[in-house]
Design a protein around this motif. Structure first.
Motif, PDB file in Angstrom:
ATOM      1  N   ALA A   6     -30.834 -19.148  39.147  1.00 48.34           N
ATOM      2  CA  ALA A   6     -31.092 -18.604  37.809  1.00 48.34           C
ATOM      3  C   ALA A   6     -30.336 -17.299  37.627  1.00 48.34           C
ATOM      4  N   GLY A   7     -29.716 -17.144  36.468  1.00 48.94           N
ATOM      5  CA  GLY A   7     -28.931 -15.950  36.185  1.00 48.94           C
ATOM      6  C   GLY A   7     -27.483 -16.065  36.620  1.00 48.94           C
ATOM      7  N   GLY A   8     -27.171 -17.131  37.354  1.00 50.55           N
ATOM      8  CA  GLY A   8     -25.802 -17.356  37.800  1.00 50.55           C
ATOM      9  C   GLY A   8     -24.984 -18.010  36.703  1.00 50.55           C
ATOM     10  N   THR A   9     -23.690 -18.130  36.937  1.00 51.97           N
ATOM     11  CA  THR A   9     -22.827 -18.786  35.963  1.00 51.97           C
ATOM     12  C   THR A   9     -22.032 -19.890  36.630  1.00 51.97           C
ATOM     13  N   VAL A  10     -21.825 -20.954  35.891  1.00 44.91           N
ATOM     14  CA  VAL A  10     -21.011 -22.073  36.342  1.00 44.91           C
ATOM     15  C   VAL A  10     -20.052 -22.413  35.209  1.00 44.91           C
ATOM     16  N   GLY A  11     -18.766 -22.504  35.526  1.00 43.01           N
ATOM     17  CA  GLY A  11     -17.765 -22.890  34.536  1.00 43.01           C
ATOM     18  C   GLY A  11     -17.065 -24.156  34.982  1.00 43.01           C
ATOM     19  N   PHE A  12     -16.707 -24.993  34.037  1.00 42.54           N
ATOM     20  CA  PHE A  12     -16.014 -26.244  34.343  1.00 42.54           C
ATOM     21  C   PHE A  12     -14.942 -26.473  33.299  1.00 42.54           C
ATOM     22  N   ARG A  13     -13.736 -26.789  33.733  1.00 42.82           N
ATOM     23  CA  ARG A  13     -12.687 -27.124  32.778  1.00 42.82           C
ATOM     24  C   ARG A  13     -11.812 -28.218  33.372  1.00 42.82           C
ATOM     25  N   ILE A  14     -11.172 -28.955  32.489  1.00 42.88           N
ATOM     26  CA  ILE A  14     -10.258 -30.027  32.867  1.00 42.88           C
ATOM     27  C   ILE A  14      -8.908 -29.694  32.265  1.00 42.88           C
ATOM     28  N   ILE A  15      -7.873 -29.752  33.093  1.00 43.72           N
ATOM     29  CA  ILE A  15      -6.523 -29.440  32.648  1.00 43.72           C
ATOM     30  C   ILE A  15      -5.660 -30.676  32.860  1.00 43.72           C
ATOM     31  N   GLN A  16      -5.062 -31.209  31.784  1.00 42.50           N
ATOM     32  CA  GLN A  16      -4.117 -32.311  31.925  1.00 42.50           C
ATOM     33  C   GLN A  16      -2.743 -31.730  32.165  1.00 42.50           C
ATOM     34  N   LYS A  17      -2.149 -32.099  33.288  1.00 41.27           N
ATOM     35  CA  LYS A  17      -0.826 -31.589  33.642  1.00 41.27           C
ATOM     36  C   LYS A  17       0.228 -32.550  33.101  1.00 41.27           C
ATOM     37  N   GLY A  18       1.390 -32.038  32.752  1.00 40.72           N
ATOM     38  CA  GLY A  18       2.388 -32.829  32.064  1.00 40.72           C
ATOM     39  C   GLY A  18       3.480 -33.441  32.917  1.00 40.72           C
ATOM     40  N   HIS A  19       3.352 -33.466  34.227  1.00 39.13           N
ATOM     41  CA  HIS A  19       4.459 -33.928  35.056  1.00 39.13           C
ATOM     42  C   HIS A  19       4.202 -35.259  35.769  1.00 39.13           C
ATOM     43  N   ALA A  20       3.263 -36.044  35.300  1.00 40.79           N
ATOM     44  CA  ALA A  20       2.964 -37.333  35.939  1.00 40.79           C
ATOM     45  C   ALA A  20       4.035 -38.360  35.571  1.00 40.79           C
ATOM     46  N   PRO A  21       4.310 -39.311  36.473  1.00 45.11           N
ATOM     47  CA  PRO A  21       5.256 -40.372  36.132  1.00 45.11           C
ATOM     48  C   PRO A  21       4.703 -41.282  35.031  1.00 45.11           C
ATOM     49  N   GLU A  22       5.585 -42.042  34.414  1.00 45.12           N
ATOM     50  CA  GLU A  22       5.193 -42.977  33.345  1.00 45.12           C
ATOM     51  C   GLU A  22       4.067 -43.887  33.836  1.00 45.12           C
ATOM     52  N   GLY A  23       3.034 -44.043  33.016  1.00 44.87           N
ATOM     53  CA  GLY A  23       1.905 -44.910  33.361  1.00 44.87           C
ATOM     54  C   GLY A  23       0.806 -44.216  34.139  1.00 44.87           C
ATOM     55  N   PHE A  24       0.939 -42.902  34.347  1.00 45.18           N
ATOM     56  CA  PHE A  24      -0.062 -42.142  35.091  1.00 45.18           C
ATOM     57  C   PHE A  24      -0.376 -40.847  34.351  1.00 45.18           C
ATOM     58  N   ALA A  25      -1.491 -40.220  34.701  1.00 42.89           N
ATOM     59  CA  ALA A  25      -1.866 -38.919  34.145  1.00 42.89           C
ATOM     60  C   ALA A  25      -2.419 -38.066  35.280  1.00 42.89           C
ATOM     61  N   ASP A  26      -1.982 -36.824  35.360  1.00 39.73           N
ATOM     62  CA  ASP A  26      -2.443 -35.887  36.376  1.00 39.73           C
ATOM     63  C   ASP A  26      -3.413 -34.889  35.760  1.00 39.73           C
ATOM     64  N   TYR A  27      -4.526 -34.661  36.437  1.00 41.56           N
ATOM     65  CA  TYR A  27      -5.548 -33.740  35.964  1.00 41.56           C
ATOM     66  C   TYR A  27      -5.986 -32.795  37.065  1.00 41.56           C
ATOM     67  N   ASP A  28      -6.321 -31.559  36.682  1.00 44.01           N
ATOM     68  CA  ASP A  28      -7.024 -30.618  37.542  1.00 44.01           C
ATOM     69  C   ASP A  28      -8.429 -30.459  36.991  1.00 44.01           C
ATOM     70  N   PHE A  29      -9.424 -30.559  37.854  1.00 43.10           N
ATOM     71  CA  PHE A  29     -10.818 -30.311  37.512  1.00 43.10           C
ATOM     72  C   PHE A  29     -11.195 -29.015  38.216  1.00 43.10           C
ATOM     73  N   VAL A  30     -11.549 -27.985  37.454  1.00 43.29           N
ATOM     74  CA  VAL A  30     -11.801 -26.664  38.030  1.00 43.29           C
ATOM     75  C   VAL A  30     -13.271 -26.299  37.816  1.00 43.29           C
ATOM     76  N   VAL A  31     -13.963 -26.013  38.923  1.00 42.29           N
ATOM     77  CA  VAL A  31     -15.357 -25.584  38.879  1.00 42.29           C
ATOM     78  C   VAL A  31     -15.401 -24.177  39.457  1.00 42.29           C
ATOM     79  N   LYS A  32     -15.976 -23.245  38.701  1.00 42.74           N
ATOM     80  CA  LYS A  32     -16.068 -21.866  39.152  1.00 42.74           C
ATOM     81  C   LYS A  32     -17.511 -21.403  39.018  1.00 42.74           C
ATOM     82  N   ASP A  33     -18.016 -20.756  40.050  1.00 46.23           N
ATOM     83  CA  ASP A  33     -19.369 -20.200  39.963  1.00 46.23           C
ATOM     84  C   ASP A  33     -19.424 -18.882  40.717  1.00 46.23           C
ATOM     85  N   ASN A  34     -20.514 -18.146  40.469  1.00 43.40           N
ATOM     86  CA  ASN A  34     -20.661 -16.882  41.172  1.00 43.40           C
ATOM     87  C   ASN A  34     -21.689 -16.983  42.291  1.00 43.40           C
TER      88      ASN A  34
END
Length: 116
Positions: A6-34
């Motif tokens: 309680a009182g802590g923080t949790v952040g979550f974001r998804i970043i789609q990266k643009g360098h995947a080959p044709e037919g694929f998608a690259d993502y970063d899932f970032v979780v940050k907490d204190n």
């Protein structure tokens, strides 16, 4: 799911990266907490052929970045109805109306009822 006291923080974001080959998608899932943080997903990420990076500072918390590559579907592919979800209700809650609209579209194709 990530937990912090309680009182802590949790952040979550998804970043789609643009360098995947044709037919694929690259993502970063970032979780940050204190909180103390633990990379309990390492085995799953390894099995999916991804990577996990950890940044941690005492008293500041931790940040986990999971990088995964997914195969994309063709534009004209159709989703089937999941009969087990027919008639179920879904609670849609997000501070982004774009996210809510996206879930609404999915919910309609699954024949679920929204709870707003």
């Amino acid at each position: 799911m990530k937990y912090t006291k309680a009182g802590g923080t949790v952040g979550f974001r998804i970043i789609q990266k643009g360098h995947a080959p044709e037919g694929f998608a690259d993502y970063d899932f970032v979780v940050k907490d204190n909180g103390i943080g633990m990379a309990i997903t390492k085995n799953i990420v390894d099995m999916m052929g991804g990577t996990i990076k950890v940044k941690s500072e005492l008293g500041e918390g931790s940040e986990f970045t999971i990088s995964l590559r997914f195969k994309t579907t063709q534009q004209n592919s159709k989703r089937g109805v999941i009969k087990e979800l027919n008639g179920f209700r879904a609670l849609v809650a997000d501070d982004s109306m774009d996210s809510c609209a996206s879930v609404e579209n999915d919910r309609t194709s699954f024949r679920m009822d929204n709870v707003w």
